[in-house]
Scaffold this motif. Structure first.
Motif, PDB file in Angstrom:
ATOM      1  N   TRP A 125      59.415 190.251  85.403  1.00  0.00           N
ATOM      2  CA  TRP A 125      60.706 190.666  85.962  1.00  0.00           C
ATOM      3  C   TRP A 125      61.600 189.452  86.190  1.00  0.00           C
ATOM      4  O   TRP A 125      62.787 189.443  85.846  1.00  0.00           O
ATOM      5  CB  TRP A 125      60.467 191.419  87.270  1.00  0.00           C
ATOM      6  CG  TRP A 125      61.623 192.245  87.737  1.00  0.00           C
ATOM      7  CD1 TRP A 125      62.909 192.213  87.268  1.00  0.00           C
ATOM      8  CD2 TRP A 125      61.608 193.242  88.769  1.00  0.00           C
ATOM      9  NE1 TRP A 125      63.692 193.116  87.955  1.00  0.00           N
ATOM     10  CE2 TRP A 125      62.912 193.760  88.873  1.00  0.00           C
ATOM     11  CE3 TRP A 125      60.608 193.734  89.611  1.00  0.00           C
ATOM     12  CZ2 TRP A 125      63.242 194.748  89.803  1.00  0.00           C
ATOM     13  CZ3 TRP A 125      60.922 194.715  90.530  1.00  0.00           C
ATOM     14  CH2 TRP A 125      62.236 195.225  90.620  1.00  0.00           C
ATOM     15  N   ASP A 128      62.581 188.026  82.785  1.00  0.00           N
ATOM     16  CA  ASP A 128      63.540 188.902  82.125  1.00  0.00           C
ATOM     17  C   ASP A 128      64.931 188.766  82.753  1.00  0.00           C
ATOM     18  O   ASP A 128      65.949 188.759  82.048  1.00  0.00           O
ATOM     19  CB  ASP A 128      63.067 190.353  82.208  1.00  0.00           C
ATOM     20  CG  ASP A 128      63.894 191.294  81.356  1.00  0.00           C
ATOM     21  OD1 ASP A 128      63.808 191.201  80.114  1.00  0.00           O
ATOM     22  OD2 ASP A 128      64.633 192.123  81.916  1.00  0.00           O
ATOM     23  N   THR A 129      64.968 188.636  84.070  1.00  0.00           N
ATOM     24  CA  THR A 129      66.247 188.451  84.772  1.00  0.00           C
ATOM     25  C   THR A 129      66.898 187.132  84.379  1.00  0.00           C
ATOM     26  O   THR A 129      68.110 187.060  84.142  1.00  0.00           O
ATOM     27  CB  THR A 129      66.033 188.491  86.294  1.00  0.00           C
ATOM     28  OG1 THR A 129      65.461 189.755  86.666  1.00  0.00           O
ATOM     29  CG2 THR A 129      67.351 188.309  87.035  1.00  0.00           C
ATOM     30  N   LYS A 131      66.459 185.604  81.622  1.00  0.00           N
ATOM     31  CA  LYS A 131      66.901 185.738  80.227  1.00  0.00           C
ATOM     32  C   LYS A 131      68.334 186.268  80.165  1.00  0.00           C
ATOM     33  O   LYS A 131      69.150 185.821  79.347  1.00  0.00           O
ATOM     34  CB  LYS A 131      65.954 186.677  79.475  1.00  0.00           C
ATOM     35  CG  LYS A 131      66.209 186.768  77.985  1.00  0.00           C
ATOM     36  CD  LYS A 131      65.176 187.668  77.331  1.00  0.00           C
ATOM     37  CE  LYS A 131      65.375 187.725  75.831  1.00  0.00           C
ATOM     38  NZ  LYS A 131      64.356 188.611  75.179  1.00  0.00           N
ATOM     39  N   GLU A 132      68.627 187.236  81.043  1.00  0.00           N
ATOM     40  CA  GLU A 132      69.977 187.804  81.104  1.00  0.00           C
ATOM     41  C   GLU A 132      70.986 186.775  81.608  1.00  0.00           C
ATOM     42  O   GLU A 132      72.097 186.660  81.088  1.00  0.00           O
ATOM     43  CB  GLU A 132      69.987 189.028  82.023  1.00  0.00           C
ATOM     44  CG  GLU A 132      69.228 190.228  81.486  1.00  0.00           C
ATOM     45  CD  GLU A 132      69.956 190.900  80.340  1.00  0.00           C
ATOM     46  OE1 GLU A 132      71.209 190.906  80.358  1.00  0.00           O
ATOM     47  OE2 GLU A 132      69.286 191.405  79.426  1.00  0.00           O
ATOM     48  N   LYS A 133      70.580 186.012  82.619  1.00  0.00           N
ATOM     49  CA  LYS A 133      71.499 185.079  83.263  1.00  0.00           C
ATOM     50  C   LYS A 133      71.694 183.783  82.467  1.00  0.00           C
ATOM     51  O   LYS A 133      72.651 183.035  82.703  1.00  0.00           O
ATOM     52  CB  LYS A 133      71.006 184.747  84.669  1.00  0.00           C
ATOM     53  CG  LYS A 133      71.019 185.941  85.620  1.00  0.00           C
ATOM     54  CD  LYS A 133      70.563 185.547  87.009  1.00  0.00           C
ATOM     55  CE  LYS A 133      70.604 186.722  87.968  1.00  0.00           C
ATOM     56  NZ  LYS A 133      71.967 187.258  88.178  1.00  0.00           N
ATOM     57  N   GLN A 135      71.943 183.494  79.066  1.00  0.00           N
ATOM     58  CA  GLN A 135      72.356 183.763  77.698  1.00  0.00           C
ATOM     59  C   GLN A 135      73.297 182.705  77.135  1.00  0.00           C
ATOM     60  O   GLN A 135      73.367 182.519  75.911  1.00  0.00           O
ATOM     61  CB  GLN A 135      73.017 185.144  77.613  1.00  0.00           C
ATOM     62  CG  GLN A 135      72.041 186.300  77.771  1.00  0.00           C
ATOM     63  CD  GLN A 135      72.718 187.652  77.619  1.00  0.00           C
ATOM     64  OE1 GLN A 135      73.928 187.740  77.489  1.00  0.00           O
ATOM     65  NE2 GLN A 135      71.922 188.711  77.613  1.00  0.00           N
ATOM     66  N   LYS A 136      74.030 182.002  78.002  1.00  0.00           N
ATOM     67  CA  LYS A 136      74.970 180.986  77.549  1.00  0.00           C
ATOM     68  C   LYS A 136      74.264 179.680  77.171  1.00  0.00           C
ATOM     69  O   LYS A 136      74.857 178.811  76.541  1.00  0.00           O
ATOM     70  CB  LYS A 136      76.016 180.711  78.631  1.00  0.00           C
ATOM     71  CG  LYS A 136      76.927 181.905  78.923  1.00  0.00           C
ATOM     72  CD  LYS A 136      77.949 181.561  79.981  1.00  0.00           C
ATOM     73  CE  LYS A 136      78.858 182.745  80.277  1.00  0.00           C
ATOM     74  NZ  LYS A 136      79.862 182.425  81.327  1.00  0.00           N
ATOM     75  N   LYS A 139      68.335 179.039  73.735  1.00  0.00           N
ATOM     76  CA  LYS A 139      67.188 179.862  74.108  1.00  0.00           C
ATOM     77  C   LYS A 139      65.966 179.038  74.478  1.00  0.00           C
ATOM     78  O   LYS A 139      65.154 179.456  75.301  1.00  0.00           O
ATOM     79  CB  LYS A 139      66.849 180.825  72.972  1.00  0.00           C
ATOM     80  CG  LYS A 139      65.988 181.998  73.428  1.00  0.00           C
ATOM     81  CD  LYS A 139      65.962 183.104  72.409  1.00  0.00           C
ATOM     82  CE  LYS A 139      65.220 184.319  72.941  1.00  0.00           C
ATOM     83  NZ  LYS A 139      65.202 185.442  71.969  1.00  0.00           N
ATOM     84  N   TRP A 142      65.524 178.553  78.174  1.00  0.00           N
ATOM     85  CA  TRP A 142      64.917 179.695  78.859  1.00  0.00           C
ATOM     86  C   TRP A 142      63.402 179.691  78.676  1.00  0.00           C
ATOM     87  O   TRP A 142      62.647 179.949  79.621  1.00  0.00           O
ATOM     88  CB  TRP A 142      65.503 181.001  78.312  1.00  0.00           C
ATOM     89  CG  TRP A 142      64.788 182.218  78.806  1.00  0.00           C
ATOM     90  CD1 TRP A 142      64.819 182.746  80.062  1.00  0.00           C
ATOM     91  CD2 TRP A 142      63.902 183.067  78.053  1.00  0.00           C
ATOM     92  NE1 TRP A 142      64.018 183.873  80.149  1.00  0.00           N
ATOM     93  CE2 TRP A 142      63.448 184.086  78.918  1.00  0.00           C
ATOM     94  CE3 TRP A 142      63.466 183.048  76.733  1.00  0.00           C
ATOM     95  CZ2 TRP A 142      62.563 185.082  78.502  1.00  0.00           C
ATOM     96  CZ3 TRP A 142      62.585 184.045  76.304  1.00  0.00           C
ATOM     97  CH2 TRP A 142      62.139 185.040  77.186  1.00  0.00           C
ATOM     98  N   SER A 146      60.694 179.426  81.611  1.00  0.00           N
ATOM     99  CA  SER A 146      59.672 180.477  81.739  1.00  0.00           C
ATOM    100  C   SER A 146      58.272 179.885  81.736  1.00  0.00           C
ATOM    101  O   SER A 146      57.389 180.358  82.462  1.00  0.00           O
ATOM    102  CB  SER A 146      59.829 181.516  80.623  1.00  0.00           C
ATOM    103  OG  SER A 146      59.458 180.998  79.360  1.00  0.00           O
ATOM    104  N   TYR A 176      54.948 190.415  77.057  1.00  0.00           N
ATOM    105  CA  TYR A 176      56.397 190.538  77.258  1.00  0.00           C
ATOM    106  C   TYR A 176      57.162 189.865  76.117  1.00  0.00           C
ATOM    107  O   TYR A 176      58.075 190.457  75.533  1.00  0.00           O
ATOM    108  CB  TYR A 176      56.787 189.913  78.595  1.00  0.00           C
ATOM    109  CG  TYR A 176      58.272 189.722  78.750  1.00  0.00           C
ATOM    110  CD1 TYR A 176      59.110 190.792  79.074  1.00  0.00           C
ATOM    111  CD2 TYR A 176      58.858 188.472  78.540  1.00  0.00           C
ATOM    112  CE1 TYR A 176      60.485 190.621  79.190  1.00  0.00           C
ATOM    113  CE2 TYR A 176      60.228 188.293  78.652  1.00  0.00           C
ATOM    114  CZ  TYR A 176      61.036 189.375  78.979  1.00  0.00           C
ATOM    115  OH  TYR A 176      62.391 189.194  79.077  1.00  0.00           O
TER     116      TYR A 176
END
Length: 241
Positions: A125, A128-129, A131-133, A135-136, A139, A142, A146, A176
């Motif tokens: 969770w 994944d959160t 990953k959304e935040k 995006q700029k 990758k 991230w 993680s 995931y």
């Protein structure tokens, strides 16, 4: 699951319900073995062979439970409720878990799989959160973040004495990351727990999932764990083993 991978279609014969019941039977065999057979083992004889067979069967369960935990993360309509359910049943299951597997009413250094699954849910969770935040950002940043988070949670799982410890966290992470690539998920997940050789049976069964929920009873799914442990725990304490 990767719907475009036609080569796997013929393998996809089981619904989620059917695979969960296979996992329940596997878990039951494993816990019967640990609660009622292990204390009598002398290293040879028919009882040892029965125990070895139960050990093999018992390795099927966790890969399936880990897989469906991640499936649940993506499919549930209420992740907070999902997490709360895992924690509540973790609390309910702890005394039966200790009774069955340790022969005592409370063993702080060994904690049940519901807490492990709850921690797995939390980690994916969080990731994944992020990953959304993020995006700029590139990758790979991230991914690096993680990895650090997974490492921290792995340490927490070991300190807390959770069932399957850091292996579970890493498996959940790979499930995931490779949610739409089952072969990669299985391969990487198995590497995370390769010392449990026969867990490959459980990982392999993931390929038979047809993506359908099947007929399930949510209350049964949650209650099976503490109830069967309580029965085994009462037997173990009654028999003084």
């Amino acid at each position: 699951m990767d719907k475009n991978n036609g080569k796997l279609d013929k393998l996809r014969i089981f619904s989620g319900a059917q695979l969960k019941y296979i996992a329940f039977l596997s878990m039951l065999a494993d816990h019967v073995n640990k609660a009622l057979i292990y204390p009598f083992l002398s290293g040879e004889g028919i009882l040892q062979r029965i125990s070895d067979a139960f050990d093999i069967l018992g390795r099927i369960a966790f890969p399936l439970f880990a897989f469906f935990l991640v499936e649940g993360f993506f499919k549930t309509g209420n992740r907070k409720k999902y997490l709360a359910s895992l924690l509540i049943f973790g609390i309910i299951s702890e005394i039966p878990f200790d009774m069955a597997l340790s022969g005592v009413f409370f063993e702080p250094n060994s904690n049940n799989i519901m807490f492990t699954l709850a921690l797995m849910l939390v980690i994916i969770w969080i990731i994944d959160t992020l990953k959304e935040k993020m995006q700029k950002f590139p990758k790979y940043i991230w991914y690096l973040v993680s990895f650090v988070i997974v490492g921290i949670i792995c340490i927490i799982s070991m300190v807390a004495g959770l069932d399957y410890e850091y292996h579970a966290i890493i498996i959940g992470y790979f499930f995931y990351i490779f949610h739409d690539k089952p072969v990669f998920a299985i391969f990487s997940g198995y590497l995370a727990i390769f010392k449990e050789v026969w867990s490959l049976l459980g990982f392999g069964l993931i390929l038979t999932y047809n993506g359908k929920r099947g007929k399930q009873n949510k209350l049964f799914n949650y209650c099976f764990y503490p109830v069967h442990l309580l029965i085994l725990g009462i037997l173990r304490i009654f028999l003084k083993i």
